[in-house]
Design an enzyme around this catalytic site. Sequence first.
Site, PDB file in Angstrom:
ATOM      1  N   ASP A  34      -9.527   4.547   1.689  1.00 13.91           N
ATOM      2  CA  ASP A  34     -10.632   4.116   2.539  1.00 13.91           C
ATOM      3  C   ASP A  34     -11.972   4.313   1.826  1.00 13.91           C
ATOM      4  O   ASP A  34     -12.139   5.247   1.047  1.00 13.91           O
ATOM      5  CB  ASP A  34     -10.613   4.940   3.836  1.00 13.91           C
ATOM      6  CG  ASP A  34     -11.431   4.297   4.937  1.00 13.91           C
ATOM      7  OD1 ASP A  34     -11.787   3.110   4.814  1.00 13.91           O
ATOM      8  OD2 ASP A  34     -11.723   4.998   5.923  1.00 13.91           O
ATOM      9  N   HIS A  51     -13.527  -3.128  -3.639  1.00 11.64           N
ATOM     10  CA  HIS A  51     -12.078  -3.338  -3.707  1.00 11.64           C
ATOM     11  C   HIS A  51     -11.606  -3.448  -5.154  1.00 11.64           C
ATOM     12  O   HIS A  51     -10.536  -2.961  -5.514  1.00 11.64           O
ATOM     13  CB  HIS A  51     -11.700  -4.597  -2.925  1.00 11.64           C
ATOM     14  CG  HIS A  51     -12.023  -4.511  -1.462  1.00 11.64           C
ATOM     15  ND1 HIS A  51     -11.616  -3.448  -0.678  1.00 11.64           N
ATOM     16  CD2 HIS A  51     -12.715  -5.351  -0.639  1.00 11.64           C
ATOM     17  CE1 HIS A  51     -12.041  -3.639   0.570  1.00 11.64           C
ATOM     18  NE2 HIS A  51     -12.708  -4.781   0.611  1.00 11.64           N
ATOM     19  N   LEU A 145       8.912   7.437 -10.488  1.00 11.88           N
ATOM     20  CA  LEU A 145       8.090   7.391  -9.281  1.00 11.88           C
ATOM     21  C   LEU A 145       8.251   6.059  -8.556  1.00 11.88           C
ATOM     22  O   LEU A 145       8.226   4.987  -9.180  1.00 11.88           O
ATOM     23  CB  LEU A 145       6.619   7.580  -9.667  1.00 11.88           C
ATOM     24  CG  LEU A 145       5.578   7.337  -8.567  1.00 11.88           C
ATOM     25  CD1 LEU A 145       5.572   8.483  -7.575  1.00 11.88           C
ATOM     26  CD2 LEU A 145       4.196   7.143  -9.160  1.00 11.88           C
TER      27      LEU A 145
END
Length: 255
Positions: A34, A51, A145
């Site tokens: 955020d 972004h 991962l």
Amino acid sequence: MIKRVRSWWNGADKQETLTISEDNIPQHVAIIMDGNGRWAKRLGLPRIAGHQNGMKAVKRATIAADELGIKYLTMYAFSTENWTRPKEEVDFLMRLPQEFLAIELDELIEKNVRIRMMGHEEHLPSHTVNALREAIRLTEHNTGLVLNFAMNYGSRREMTECVKDIALQVQSGELAVEDITPELIDKHMLTADMPDPDLLIRTSGELRLSNFMLWQLAYSELWFTDIYWPEFGKQHLLEAVAEYQRRSRRYGGLK
């Protein structure tokens, strides 16, 4: 394992040593990324610049998580509510997965990272879906991962679809009402093959879950930071894990 990181508080440059125990690394970390727009606004830039820089933070967090030994990293990339944002911004966000994977996929493959997506493909542009599908295909046999993108994801919809699936099985006679347990519900969630998050991180100072993994976060440890997502780096992940290790997880019981 000792990590030395730089942290900044009140404009003062301080250096501290964090001790991270290799025996208590969170297996699954979920992140609500955020603050991209507010970071850009603070710098006098358009929201899309936030972004764009947030994409770089995704790479930093992924590499840091992999180095720490975290097994699953779920990133809240685009929610079912984000469609209400201006079309220009949504269109830009829909291009980011393709751009990110075009730049970073080879290195992620080298690091044995496995890409997956959690969410619903409908309404997503074909270029977004195709980029994600190709990344998932190319990394499906990797054993390191798991980088899980929550894309067009909303927890209430996930739970609604889960209830519908179970109701249909009861209706058809495959299940009895007595068969419905938390474990059965787990198997119908989009995270059926993943452990629940041990740790949730949310950036930008907001203190809410925003319709994110509401079922799975029932007993997760929560860590909030005022740092905007484009500023998030390895030292912040280390701070979150160090705080996680200072807590006692009792799951409603006593220790």
